[in-house]
Motif scaffolding. Sequence first.
Motif, PDB file in Angstrom:
ATOM      1  N   GLU A   1     -13.622   4.787 -41.243  1.00 17.49           N
ATOM      2  CA  GLU A   1     -15.061   4.629 -41.025  1.00 17.49           C
ATOM      3  C   GLU A   1     -15.412   3.308 -40.342  1.00 17.49           C
ATOM      4  OE1 GLU A   1     -19.230   4.699 -43.623  1.00 17.49           O
ATOM      5  OE2 GLU A   1     -17.290   5.121 -44.567  1.00 17.49           O
ATOM      6  N   LYS A   2     -14.778   2.216 -40.758  1.00 17.57           N
ATOM      7  CA  LYS A   2     -15.105   0.903 -40.209  1.00 17.57           C
ATOM      8  C   LYS A   2     -14.345   0.572 -38.928  1.00 17.57           C
ATOM      9  CE  LYS A   2     -16.421  -1.211 -44.620  1.00 17.57           C
ATOM     10  NZ  LYS A   2     -16.163  -2.337 -45.559  1.00 17.57           N
ATOM     11  N   GLY A   3     -13.426   1.426 -38.514  1.00 17.13           N
ATOM     12  CA  GLY A   3     -12.703   1.194 -37.262  1.00 17.13           C
ATOM     13  C   GLY A   3     -11.928  -0.109 -37.273  1.00 17.13           C
ATOM     14  N   TRP A   4     -12.084  -0.867 -36.192  1.00 12.86           N
ATOM     15  CA  TRP A   4     -11.351  -2.123 -36.056  1.00 12.86           C
ATOM     16  C   TRP A   4     -11.828  -3.183 -37.044  1.00 12.86           C
ATOM     17  CZ3 TRP A   4      -6.982  -2.468 -33.422  1.00 12.86           C
ATOM     18  CH2 TRP A   4      -6.724  -1.527 -32.426  1.00 12.86           C
ATOM     19  N   ARG A   5     -12.943  -2.969 -37.691  1.00 17.30           N
ATOM     20  CA  ARG A   5     -13.419  -3.926 -38.694  1.00 17.30           C
ATOM     21  C   ARG A   5     -12.705  -3.761 -40.040  1.00 17.30           C
ATOM     22  NH1 ARG A   5     -18.233  -2.163 -36.349  1.00 17.30           N
ATOM     23  NH2 ARG A   5     -18.687  -0.861 -38.181  1.00 17.30           N
ATOM     24  N   THR A   6     -11.902  -2.723 -40.158  1.00 16.20           N
ATOM     25  CA  THR A   6     -11.107  -2.546 -41.376  1.00 16.20           C
ATOM     26  C   THR A   6     -10.122  -3.708 -41.505  1.00 16.20           C
ATOM     27  OG1 THR A   6     -11.279  -0.146 -41.087  1.00 16.20           O
ATOM     28  CG2 THR A   6      -9.594  -0.959 -42.613  1.00 16.20           C
ATOM     29  N   PRO A   7     -10.050  -4.367 -42.647  1.00 13.58           N
ATOM     30  CA  PRO A   7      -9.293  -5.624 -42.769  1.00 13.58           C
ATOM     31  C   PRO A   7      -7.838  -5.561 -42.339  1.00 13.58           C
ATOM     32  CG  PRO A   7     -10.672  -5.288 -44.707  1.00 13.58           C
ATOM     33  CD  PRO A   7     -10.782  -4.049 -43.899  1.00 13.58           C
ATOM     34  N   TYR A   8      -7.146  -4.464 -42.605  1.00 14.04           N
ATOM     35  CA  TYR A   8      -5.706  -4.438 -42.336  1.00 14.04           C
ATOM     36  C   TYR A   8      -5.349  -4.039 -40.903  1.00 14.04           C
ATOM     37  CZ  TYR A   8      -6.040   0.664 -42.910  1.00 14.04           C
ATOM     38  OH  TYR A   8      -6.376   1.991 -42.785  1.00 14.04           O
ATOM     39  N   ILE A   9      -6.290  -3.464 -40.145  1.00 14.38           N
ATOM     40  CA  ILE A   9      -5.940  -2.906 -38.836  1.00 14.38           C
ATOM     41  C   ILE A   9      -5.667  -3.987 -37.798  1.00 14.38           C
ATOM     42  CG2 ILE A   9      -6.858  -1.589 -36.883  1.00 14.38           C
ATOM     43  CD1 ILE A   9      -8.042   0.354 -38.811  1.00 14.38           C
ATOM     44  N   SER A  10      -6.548  -4.951 -37.652  1.00 13.82           N
ATOM     45  CA  SER A  10      -6.352  -5.989 -36.629  1.00 13.82           C
ATOM     46  C   SER A  10      -5.071  -6.789 -36.827  1.00 13.82           C
ATOM     47  CB  SER A  10      -7.565  -6.920 -36.595  1.00 13.82           C
ATOM     48  OG  SER A  10      -8.713  -6.231 -36.145  1.00 13.82           O
ATOM     49  N   PRO A  11      -4.734  -7.221 -38.050  1.00 15.11           N
ATOM     50  CA  PRO A  11      -3.457  -7.929 -38.232  1.00 15.11           C
ATOM     51  C   PRO A  11      -2.239  -7.078 -37.869  1.00 15.11           C
ATOM     52  CG  PRO A  11      -4.900  -8.322 -40.100  1.00 15.11           C
ATOM     53  CD  PRO A  11      -5.549  -7.260 -39.279  1.00 15.11           C
ATOM     54  N   ILE A  12      -2.269  -5.799 -38.253  1.00 16.99           N
ATOM     55  CA  ILE A  12      -1.137  -4.921 -37.917  1.00 16.99           C
ATOM     56  C   ILE A  12      -1.029  -4.746 -36.405  1.00 16.99           C
ATOM     57  CG2 ILE A  12      -0.265  -2.560 -38.074  1.00 16.99           C
ATOM     58  CD1 ILE A  12      -1.362  -2.424 -40.888  1.00 16.99           C
ATOM     59  N   PHE A  13      -2.178  -4.555 -35.746  1.00 18.42           N
ATOM     60  CA  PHE A  13      -2.174  -4.408 -34.291  1.00 18.42           C
ATOM     61  C   PHE A  13      -1.638  -5.672 -33.617  1.00 18.42           C
ATOM     62  CE2 PHE A  13      -4.334  -5.042 -30.202  1.00 18.42           C
ATOM     63  CZ  PHE A  13      -3.950  -3.888 -29.532  1.00 18.42           C
ATOM     64  N   SER A  14      -2.097  -6.842 -34.052  1.00 12.49           N
ATOM     65  CA  SER A  14      -1.657  -8.107 -33.466  1.00 12.49           C
ATOM     66  C   SER A  14      -0.151  -8.315 -33.676  1.00 12.49           C
ATOM     67  CB  SER A  14      -2.430  -9.278 -34.085  1.00 12.49           C
ATOM     68  OG  SER A  14      -3.822  -9.140 -33.851  1.00 12.49           O
ATOM     69  N   PHE A  15       0.311  -7.994 -34.884  1.00 11.09           N
ATOM     70  CA  PHE A  15       1.743  -8.154 -35.187  1.00 11.09           C
ATOM     71  C   PHE A  15       2.587  -7.226 -34.321  1.00 11.09           C
ATOM     72  CE2 PHE A  15       5.445  -7.271 -38.082  1.00 11.09           C
ATOM     73  CZ  PHE A  15       6.051  -8.524 -37.927  1.00 11.09           C
ATOM     74  N   SER A  16       2.099  -5.995 -34.083  1.00  8.16           N
ATOM     75  CA  SER A  16       2.841  -5.055 -33.238  1.00  8.16           C
ATOM     76  C   SER A  16       2.954  -5.571 -31.808  1.00  8.16           C
ATOM     77  CB  SER A  16       2.169  -3.681 -33.258  1.00  8.16           C
ATOM     78  OG  SER A  16       0.916  -3.703 -32.584  1.00  8.16           O
ATOM     79  N   ILE A  17       1.882  -6.159 -31.281  1.00 10.55           N
ATOM     80  CA  ILE A  17       1.923  -6.706 -29.927  1.00 10.55           C
ATOM     81  C   ILE A  17       2.915  -7.857 -29.850  1.00 10.55           C
ATOM     82  CG2 ILE A  17       0.581  -7.901 -28.149  1.00 10.55           C
ATOM     83  CD1 ILE A  17      -0.066  -4.941 -28.412  1.00 10.55           C
ATOM     84  N   ILE A  18       2.940  -8.698 -30.879  1.00  8.88           N
ATOM     85  CA  ILE A  18       3.892  -9.813 -30.918  1.00  8.88           C
ATOM     86  C   ILE A  18       5.326  -9.291 -30.905  1.00  8.88           C
ATOM     87  CG2 ILE A  18       4.775 -11.707 -32.357  1.00  8.88           C
ATOM     88  CD1 ILE A  18       1.875 -12.161 -33.269  1.00  8.88           C
ATOM     89  N   LEU A  19       5.601  -8.262 -31.704  1.00  3.59           N
ATOM     90  CA  LEU A  19       6.945  -7.689 -31.739  1.00  3.59           C
ATOM     91  C   LEU A  19       7.349  -7.109 -30.388  1.00  3.59           C
ATOM     92  CD1 LEU A  19       7.038  -5.848 -35.201  1.00  3.59           C
ATOM     93  CD2 LEU A  19       8.151  -7.998 -34.579  1.00  3.59           C
ATOM     94  N   ILE A  20       6.425  -6.435 -29.721  1.00  7.32           N
ATOM     95  CA  ILE A  20       6.735  -5.837 -28.412  1.00  7.32           C
ATOM     96  C   ILE A  20       6.970  -6.927 -27.373  1.00  7.32           C
ATOM     97  CG2 ILE A  20       5.786  -4.431 -26.537  1.00  7.32           C
ATOM     98  CD1 ILE A  20       4.377  -2.757 -28.707  1.00  7.32           C
ATOM     99  N   LEU A  21       6.201  -8.014 -27.431  1.00  5.08           N
ATOM    100  CA  LEU A  21       6.424  -9.139 -26.507  1.00  5.08           C
ATOM    101  C   LEU A  21       7.767  -9.808 -26.766  1.00  5.08           C
ATOM    102  CD1 LEU A  21       2.861 -10.762 -26.442  1.00  5.08           C
ATOM    103  CD2 LEU A  21       3.969  -9.424 -24.632  1.00  5.08           C
ATOM    104  N   ILE A  22       8.116  -9.976 -28.024  1.00  5.55           N
ATOM    105  CA  ILE A  22       9.432 -10.541 -28.353  1.00  5.55           C
ATOM    106  C   ILE A  22      10.538  -9.615 -27.854  1.00  5.55           C
ATOM    107  CG2 ILE A  22      10.984 -11.182 -30.243  1.00  5.55           C
ATOM    108  CD1 ILE A  22       8.539 -12.046 -31.838  1.00  5.55           C
ATOM    109  N   PHE A  23      10.326  -8.313 -28.013  1.00  4.12           N
ATOM    110  CA  PHE A  23      11.292  -7.339 -27.498  1.00  4.12           C
ATOM    111  C   PHE A  23      11.472  -7.504 -26.000  1.00  4.12           C
ATOM    112  CE2 PHE A  23      11.736  -3.217 -25.309  1.00  4.12           C
ATOM    113  CZ  PHE A  23      12.997  -2.844 -25.757  1.00  4.12           C
TER     114      PHE A  23
END
Length: 446
Positions: A176-198
Amino acid sequence: MHGLTSAHHSGLLVSGRLADLYGRKRLYLIGMIVVVIANVISGVIPTQIALTVFRAFSGLGLSISSPAGFGIIGTNFRQEPWRTFAFAALGLGTPLGAVLGEIMGGLIAGTGKKGWQYLYFLLAGFAQMEIGDREHIHQSTEGKTQNRQIDWIGAGLITIGISLLLFSITQAGLVEKGWRTPYISPIFSFSIILILIFGWWEHKLEYESSVIPTSQESPTAYPPTAIKDSIPPIVRLSIFSRHKWRISAILGIAFFDWLGICGWVYLTSVYYQDLLGYSPLKNALYILPAPITGIICSCLVTLIVPRVKAPILLALGGISSGLANALFAFQSPNTIYWKNEFFSAILQPFGGDLTIPIGSIIISNLVEDDEQSVAGALFQISLQIAGCLDLCISSIILTQVESIHGLLKGLQIAFWFNATCCWFVLVIIFLAFRKVGLAKDIAKVI
């Protein structure tokens, strides 16, 4: 379902590399065996949690076999028109599976309270047919790379990175809250970091591999352990810049086309079920011309691809799927079905059913034999990310506009967004493929 798709998408790239190294036939059959076992167990499992786990295993099996299947076609079908026929048949699976799955799934699920369990047995049976036909999968598809070491660090980085990326994007479009959901933005940011490190890690491995002498060079200038200890990357990042960035271009065309196609499917379901109040069955009937047209289009591909220039066909696909979205953007709830909706369903499949077989031929022609399955995995990943991303973006546009101007206006704006995505491929085609002829000749254009 989310477990199946996540496991499928996140394992594609690593599975493609394993297929190129250890044999595409071997990986293809292993994947099918996993699918059979997972679906049989899914049909008898008593709990929801256990069912989710084994649906994930089924997705893992598909991720193992899919890139291997692409590589098998790329390395065994060398001559035209058989190469086009093979890739067209591969692309035919999407519309044909949609029609048969919808019909057979509804019939079987309707047989009783536990009818849905029989669906898993049916899927297991289809996979078993592939295993039973293993003698027709040529042994020549075995990997021939001498250095068969696996970059497990890169494998872990990209598998976790893509899994978290797709999870965060999908959840942002569903909760319901989309990107304002507390856990979504950190998970998304962490995934981008992992892909950049890759990406950094793969670049490092590719550079280190490039300084190892070939068989014609003298190895005396290098330490004896250099050749032995060199680990090849999961994917050579130079693949994206080869042939004047044409591999990146075809991935981009597939990505933006698929954005618009998946958006159309999602938004039409909202239009029929939420705006007009139709049942899911009536919704399926109204969009039925789309998969039927897709089957016809996939069959025609075998006739037109060897005769018509690839840029023209790719542009036709983008224009058609864009128009499919635009027709719904003009649609009013009071307008009869045959004015816009029917023609929209007819036009919608062309983007995918032209882009997937043509793109498969092009990307297969532009990579080496020991990269065929990895290339197929990259192509599939671009489609999967597009599908998840569009669900998120379209739902955000829809909810934001709906809160101010109503559901109909939200649908219209979202349809226009998807139409623009489809039409953006025309820019990519002009920049990268305007001098290209037939799809089979793409590697000859420098």
